[in-house]
Design an enzyme around this catalytic site. Sequence first.
Site, PDB file in Angstrom:
ATOM      1  N   HIS A  24      91.115  27.282 -22.611  1.00 32.46           N
ATOM      2  CA  HIS A  24      90.743  28.697 -22.675  1.00 32.46           C
ATOM      3  C   HIS A  24      89.443  28.907 -23.442  1.00 32.46           C
ATOM      4  CE1 HIS A  24      91.543  33.002 -22.492  1.00 32.46           C
ATOM      5  NE2 HIS A  24      91.274  33.084 -23.778  1.00 32.46           N
ATOM      6  N   HIS A  51      93.336  38.533 -19.166  1.00 29.92           N
ATOM      7  CA  HIS A  51      94.499  38.562 -20.057  1.00 29.92           C
ATOM      8  C   HIS A  51      95.734  38.358 -19.191  1.00 29.92           C
ATOM      9  CE1 HIS A  51      95.204  39.954 -24.421  1.00 29.92           C
ATOM     10  NE2 HIS A  51      94.319  38.977 -24.405  1.00 29.92           N
TER      11      HIS A  51
END
Length: 702
Positions: free
Chosen positions: A34, A80
């Site tokens: 990430h 998200h």
Amino acid sequence: MTLPDADRDLVVAELGRDPTPAEEILFENLWSEHCAYRSSRPLLSAFDSDGEQVVIGPGDDAAVVAVDDDTYITLGIESHNHPSYVDPYDGAATGVGGIVRDTLSMGAYPIALADCLYFGDFDREHSRYLLDGVVEGIADYGNAIGVPTVTGATAFHEKYEGNPLVNVACVGLLSADRLVTAEAQKAGNKLVLVGSSTGRDGLGGASFASEDLAEDAETEDRPAVQVGDPYTEKLLIECNEALIDEGLVESARDLGAAGLGGASSELVAKGGFGARIDLNAVHQREPDMNAFEILLSESQERMCYEVAPENVERVQEIADKFDLGSEVIGDVAEGNYVCTFDGETVVDVPPEFLAEGAPMNDLTATDPEPAERDLPDADLAEAFEAVVADPNTASKRWVYRQYDHEVGLRTVRRPGDDAALLDVPEADTKLAFTAGSDPNWTNAAPYDGARAVALENATNLATKGATPLATVDCLNGGNPEKPGVYGGFKGIVDGLADMCRALSVPVVGGNVSLYNDSVSGPIPPTPTLAMVGEAAGRSPGLSLTGEGDLFVVGTAGDALGGSTFLANAGGTDAFPALPDAEDAATAVETIRSVAAADSTLAAHDVSHGGLAVALAEMVTDEVGADVAADDLVSFFDETPGRVVVETTDEDALRDLAGDVPVIELGTTTDDATLSVSVGDDDLAYGVGDIADLRDVLTRELD
């Protein structure tokens, strides 16, 4: 998740010792997929990010693009995804908060949001539950902070059932003299943490976002989801504006993935410095937090500012005025990145090694097999009803009516059109803003599907008379360790890069979200684009006026791969042939010129659902249309780079189009009916009946 043995060996070799527990978990998060883009960074060099208008490209919290010499905009996009599966309301809400703070850290004021949402099949109760929670979270947060949500997309596909996607983009506005970056400027400057207090919410969010979702993720991973407070974020927005007004900020970074540890280490590493941080100085809202909890908490509504020592008192006065916490937590320094806690050194590492030292993955990619052509027989009326009422092409009014899209008084063209328009009187111009993707296209053919996504977004801008300025991407994929999944991901990267290069649209930033995989399998490779353009002249709407004739400008394809028609009727086909680089660029510029012409009364791009959906969206309560198409392929073809135009001057239209094909489609009518002839078949639908077909989301969700 723990630091893999191979990574731990690298850390030990660099430090000359075993890492402390705080160091180990810091490396685990900052070297996660990430944060470090270990599987995707080797591919991202395919993008062209330069242009005369580009002030800051990839690598900062948001990109910066010049509208004129004195007026800049910021553009950023974030995902998200995992948090929105575990907790749809807070996951989506904090996604909005994060991208807004990325905007603040550049010295800009946020002026518009776009949300691009992807869920499993609409007929599944769980998909509707996620949709309802995500939209509510975006609406409540965006509305409360006073930033309008003006554009976006909502798509449904069976492969998102176990892993929805929530991609949010933001445009900010600033004058050239207010620009701030995330690059530390001077040793001896203070690091000041401003905003909410630090708690245990969101711990390990970066590493959580770098794993496949487990079957029990909704319960087991809930502590990794941040909880937002939009009212504190609104105070932070205004506080940030006041700090920038007085020139008190040397550099800034918002606290997102990997929390304070990520923000502060990246800030100083980017400037070639180290830091001395006292973790006990961080304002905590929960007792007995340990060092790694303070470092890695992703509690929301926090910013890290670099401030000259003589300005610290004033910064804290302004923060206090807005009822925000503010603490001097350390200094920019020469040498290592050092954190102490309870009088002991818990982190002492080279900052560049921590922020940039993660090794890249060398993964195998295999290309997907192309589809065979197997078109079904279909009844025109049944196919029309199925395509127009499909949740992917149906009206998204249920979604966007929950957003305040006019707060701030800049919104000229609201959601529901090809692109939103924002007034920018500071530069005496308007900005067009569009965002989206199509999983049916990229699932059918990742490379060509991504090329189509780029062309369709550019066409959206051109259809409103705008010239594309720049774009950012959110590249979503499954587990890259699977060769087929990585091959599809590589395909969307190359497809976007090639088409954006052909259109001379620089890709100035973005986000990568991998490991969107669950017990249901991997998601389709999904390249969300958010693109801005400048619309200095006329900008026609999409609704027919009844005063002109109808034409299609652009070249149609001859296949239906990835189409809504095939998704409903069955069968397979290759993805529609797309224009080559030169023809695509010519088509977009031609459409822009046509849209801006005085004789153009309405314009609407042809994409999802083909001509069937474009016309269904253009007819009104007072104006219908009488049109003809050669066959089902031409009526439902989704090849982008085309536009339906209502014009009062066919000769002028053809002159403007030049070598770009112009096809006579039909006429407008005053009977509020869409009448269609396709080959030997005819159909006629009243506008009210079409509206009922298209209102499936409202009908099912209200």
